[in-house]
Design an enzyme around this catalytic site. Structure first.
Site, PDB file in Angstrom:
ATOM      1  N   LYS A 121       3.322   3.274  -1.375  1.00 17.38           N
ATOM      2  CA  LYS A 121       2.284   2.767  -2.283  1.00 17.38           C
ATOM      3  C   LYS A 121       1.101   3.730  -2.253  1.00 17.38           C
ATOM      4  O   LYS A 121       0.038   3.463  -1.673  1.00 17.38           O
ATOM      5  CB  LYS A 121       1.886   1.327  -1.910  1.00 17.38           C
ATOM      6  CG  LYS A 121       1.303   0.573  -3.107  1.00 17.38           C
ATOM      7  CD  LYS A 121       1.334  -0.907  -2.893  1.00 17.38           C
ATOM      8  CE  LYS A 121       0.534  -1.688  -3.920  1.00 17.38           C
ATOM      9  NZ  LYS A 121       0.922  -1.534  -5.311  1.00 17.38           N
ATOM     10  N   GLU A 159      11.434   0.319 -12.689  1.00 12.19           N
ATOM     11  CA  GLU A 159      10.463  -0.775 -12.543  1.00 12.19           C
ATOM     12  C   GLU A 159       9.435  -0.613 -13.660  1.00 12.19           C
ATOM     13  O   GLU A 159       9.652   0.177 -14.590  1.00 12.19           O
ATOM     14  CB  GLU A 159       9.804  -0.732 -11.160  1.00 12.19           C
ATOM     15  CG  GLU A 159       9.087   0.582 -10.895  1.00 12.19           C
ATOM     16  CD  GLU A 159       8.497   0.699  -9.501  1.00 12.19           C
ATOM     17  OE1 GLU A 159       8.122  -0.327  -8.911  1.00 12.19           O
ATOM     18  OE2 GLU A 159       8.394   1.840  -9.012  1.00 12.19           O
ATOM     19  N   LEU A 164       8.923   0.783  -5.996  1.00 10.67           N
ATOM     20  CA  LEU A 164       8.101   0.177  -4.963  1.00 10.67           C
ATOM     21  C   LEU A 164       8.770  -1.153  -4.588  1.00 10.67           C
ATOM     22  O   LEU A 164       9.088  -1.956  -5.476  1.00 10.67           O
ATOM     23  CB  LEU A 164       6.686  -0.096  -5.485  1.00 10.67           C
ATOM     24  CG  LEU A 164       5.786  -0.713  -4.418  1.00 10.67           C
ATOM     25  CD1 LEU A 164       5.350   0.350  -3.415  1.00 10.67           C
ATOM     26  CD2 LEU A 164       4.570  -1.372  -5.041  1.00 10.67           C
ATOM     27  N   HIS A 222      -5.321  22.443   1.227  1.00  8.50           N
ATOM     28  CA  HIS A 222      -4.167  21.558   1.088  1.00  8.50           C
ATOM     29  C   HIS A 222      -3.669  21.000   2.422  1.00  8.50           C
ATOM     30  O   HIS A 222      -3.367  19.828   2.549  1.00  8.50           O
ATOM     31  CB  HIS A 222      -3.033  22.276   0.350  1.00  8.50           C
ATOM     32  CG  HIS A 222      -3.294  22.421  -1.112  1.00  8.50           C
ATOM     33  ND1 HIS A 222      -4.359  23.140  -1.607  1.00  8.50           N
ATOM     34  CD2 HIS A 222      -2.658  21.918  -2.187  1.00  8.50           C
ATOM     35  CE1 HIS A 222      -4.357  23.082  -2.923  1.00  8.50           C
ATOM     36  NE2 HIS A 222      -3.326  22.342  -3.307  1.00  8.50           N
ATOM     37  N   ARG A 280     -12.161  21.115   1.569  1.00  6.76           N
ATOM     38  CA  ARG A 280     -10.943  21.073   0.760  1.00  6.76           C
ATOM     39  C   ARG A 280      -9.973  22.228   1.039  1.00  6.76           C
ATOM     40  O   ARG A 280     -10.282  23.396   0.815  1.00  6.76           O
ATOM     41  CB  ARG A 280     -11.285  21.075  -0.735  1.00  6.76           C
ATOM     42  CG  ARG A 280     -10.044  20.851  -1.602  1.00  6.76           C
ATOM     43  CD  ARG A 280     -10.338  20.920  -3.080  1.00  6.76           C
ATOM     44  NE  ARG A 280      -9.125  20.688  -3.866  1.00  6.76           N
ATOM     45  CZ  ARG A 280      -8.208  21.617  -4.075  1.00  6.76           C
ATOM     46  NH1 ARG A 280      -8.351  22.831  -3.606  1.00  6.76           N
ATOM     47  NH2 ARG A 280      -7.123  21.322  -4.784  1.00  6.76           N
ATOM     48  N   TYR A 311      -2.566   2.358  -0.618  1.00  2.00           N
ATOM     49  CA  TYR A 311      -3.348   1.160  -0.906  1.00  2.00           C
ATOM     50  C   TYR A 311      -2.476  -0.080  -0.900  1.00  2.00           C
ATOM     51  O   TYR A 311      -1.237   0.013  -0.883  1.00  2.00           O
ATOM     52  CB  TYR A 311      -4.057   1.297  -2.261  1.00  2.00           C
ATOM     53  CG  TYR A 311      -3.161   1.119  -3.476  1.00  2.00           C
ATOM     54  CD1 TYR A 311      -2.265   2.113  -3.844  1.00  2.00           C
ATOM     55  CD2 TYR A 311      -3.206  -0.041  -4.250  1.00  2.00           C
ATOM     56  CE1 TYR A 311      -1.441   1.956  -4.961  1.00  2.00           C
ATOM     57  CE2 TYR A 311      -2.391  -0.209  -5.360  1.00  2.00           C
ATOM     58  CZ  TYR A 311      -1.512   0.797  -5.706  1.00  2.00           C
ATOM     59  OH  TYR A 311      -0.697   0.635  -6.803  1.00  2.00           O
ATOM     60  N   ARG A 334       3.983  -3.326   4.594  1.00  2.00           N
ATOM     61  CA  ARG A 334       4.199  -2.227   3.639  1.00  2.00           C
ATOM     62  C   ARG A 334       3.104  -1.167   3.786  1.00  2.00           C
ATOM     63  O   ARG A 334       3.368   0.028   3.687  1.00  2.00           O
ATOM     64  CB  ARG A 334       4.243  -2.775   2.210  1.00  2.00           C
ATOM     65  CG  ARG A 334       4.603  -1.700   1.195  1.00  2.00           C
ATOM     66  CD  ARG A 334       4.860  -2.266  -0.177  1.00  2.00           C
ATOM     67  NE  ARG A 334       3.657  -2.886  -0.739  1.00  2.00           N
ATOM     68  CZ  ARG A 334       3.629  -3.587  -1.853  1.00  2.00           C
ATOM     69  NH1 ARG A 334       4.745  -3.782  -2.543  1.00  2.00           N
ATOM     70  NH2 ARG A 334       2.501  -4.111  -2.294  1.00  2.00           N
TER      71      ARG A 334
HETATM   72  N1  PDD Z   1       0.998  -2.955  -8.194  1.00  2.00           N
HETATM   73  N2  PDD Z   1       5.843  -1.591  -8.846  1.00  2.00           N
HETATM   74  C1  PDD Z   1       4.698  -0.891  -8.953  1.00  2.00           C
HETATM   75  C2  PDD Z   1       4.763   0.508  -9.430  1.00  2.00           C
HETATM   76  C3  PDD Z   1       3.472  -1.492  -8.615  1.00  2.00           C
HETATM   77  O1  PDD Z   1       2.332  -0.777  -8.695  1.00  2.00           O
HETATM   78  C4  PDD Z   1       3.454  -2.845  -8.192  1.00  2.00           C
HETATM   79  C5  PDD Z   1       2.183  -3.555  -7.815  1.00  2.00           C
HETATM   80  C6  PDD Z   1       4.676  -3.538  -8.102  1.00  2.00           C
HETATM   81  C7  PDD Z   1       4.743  -4.952  -7.632  1.00  2.00           C
HETATM   82  O2  PDD Z   1       4.519  -5.012  -6.252  1.00  2.00           O
HETATM   83  P1  PDD Z   1       3.859  -6.288  -5.569  1.00  2.00           P
HETATM   84  O3  PDD Z   1       4.720  -7.444  -5.907  1.00  2.00           O
HETATM   85  O4  PDD Z   1       3.891  -5.959  -4.122  1.00  2.00           O
HETATM   86  O5  PDD Z   1       2.469  -6.414  -6.128  1.00  2.00           O
HETATM   87  C8  PDD Z   1       5.842  -2.876  -8.434  1.00  2.00           C
HETATM   88  C9  PDD Z   1      -0.291  -3.469  -7.824  1.00  2.00           C
HETATM   89  C10 PDD Z   1      -0.484  -4.890  -8.135  1.00  2.00           C
HETATM   90  C11 PDD Z   1      -1.380  -2.560  -8.381  1.00  2.00           C
HETATM   91  O6  PDD Z   1      -1.145  -1.358  -8.361  1.00  2.00           O
HETATM   92  O7  PDD Z   1      -2.444  -3.038  -8.779  1.00  2.00           O
END
Ligand code: PDD
Length: 291
Positions: free
Chosen positions: A147, A180, A205, A102, A100, A33, A52
């Protein structure tokens, strides 16, 4: 007003936009996403988000559902149909629908969902006070650079923060190093005013906001060092702050029981936040869509 979503070829009110019960996103979290901030109907850092998204898909062998040009047309249409002046666009691509099991077929057609949400970044009032964060062990998988929609550890961490009236949870590894936060990247400012943030790797991320702040900070003449730091380093830092699409730049004044510096938002965080808001306002509504 009902929100309008795009789902696999249709624009539908959210309540009618239905996902197949055998979608692998639903059954296995087999999907990726993006969350993109929209200001004045214009996306912020669109090209970086699409890059990304493309990388996340490649890493998981999920084909792109369409060309980026076609996806852009859909995103513009979702913004238009929702009259989305300020908020976020959520894009989700799953591997698709199959009985379904895997393993998956490489011929599957991915599912695409695009939704809009009206939301504002954290208010000035919150920013002026700064926020508290909670530390929590990083129990996530070893590919946090993707992501993925598989976010259980992140939502558990976020909720434990909210439960104690903290804004975010900050993840640390067993060696004590901070990676993070549950939905944002973490920065500290050390005694000689160097900005420090975890380098991009499979451990975090690679935040789009993180990359923009790095650029804005460099342009503003800040010293920057991309290396990992510990919770202990956070406790004694001059400043701590978070960055993210929905967070912008958020000063942190407390980590668990430890007050950071004098307990007030730091000047670097506030300056970078101002610069980031200016950067958003300066986005050219035509150029913004370049991929
Ligand atoms: N999340 N680290 C993680 C684990 C994140 O889920 C996000 C962003 C970031 C920051 O990334 P960016 O600057 O690209 O938004 C760092 C989004 C906003 C979410 O999951 O809603």
């Amino acid at each position: 007003m009902s929100h309008i979503a795009y789902i696999n070829g249709l624009y539908e009110p959210n309540k009618n936009a239905l996902i197949n019960i055998e979608d692998r996103g639903l059954q296995f979290s087999d999907g990726v996403y993006e969350v993109i901030y929209v200001w004045n109907e214009t996306p912020v850092d669109y090209g970086a988000h699409i890059e990304r998204l493309s990388r996340s898909l490649n890493e998981l062998n999920i084909p792109a559902p369409m060309s980026w040009r076609s996806l852009t047309v859909i995103i513009k249409e979702v913004i238009r149909r929702n009259y989305l002046r300020q908020g976020i666009i959520y894009i989700q691509i799953s591997r698709g629908v199959a009985s379904r099991t895997h393993g998956y077929s490489r011929e599957m057609e991915p599912s695409l969902v695009v939704t809009a949400k009206f939301t504002a970044p954290p208010s000035e009032e919150i920013v002026k006070k700064g926020v508290k964060v909670l530390s929590t062990p990083d129990i996530r998988w070893a590919r946090r650079d993707i992501k993925s929609i598989s976010l259980l550890p992140n939502i558990i961490a976020k909720q434990s923060a909210l439960d104690v009236k903290a804004f975010e949870s900050v993840f640390y590894k067993s060696d004590g190093s901070v990676t993070e936060a549950s939905a944002s990247n973490v920065w500290i400012v050390d005694k000689d005013k160097t900005l420090i943030t975890h380098p991009t790797s499979r451990d975090i991320l690679g935040g789009v906001t993180r990359a923009t702040i790095l650029k804005l900070a460099r342009d503003a003449g800040y010293r920057i060092s991309e290396h990992s730091f510990t919770l202990q380093n956070m406790h004694v830092a001059d400043e701590v702050f978070l960055t993210g699409t929905t967070t912008f730049v958020m000063p942190v004044v407390q980590v668990d029981k430890h007050t950071i510096a004098n307990g007030y938002p730091g000047e670097c965080a506030l300056e970078l936040r101002d610069r980031y808001i200016q950067y958003i306002k300066d986005v050219d509504p035509v150029m913004a869509w370049n991929v």
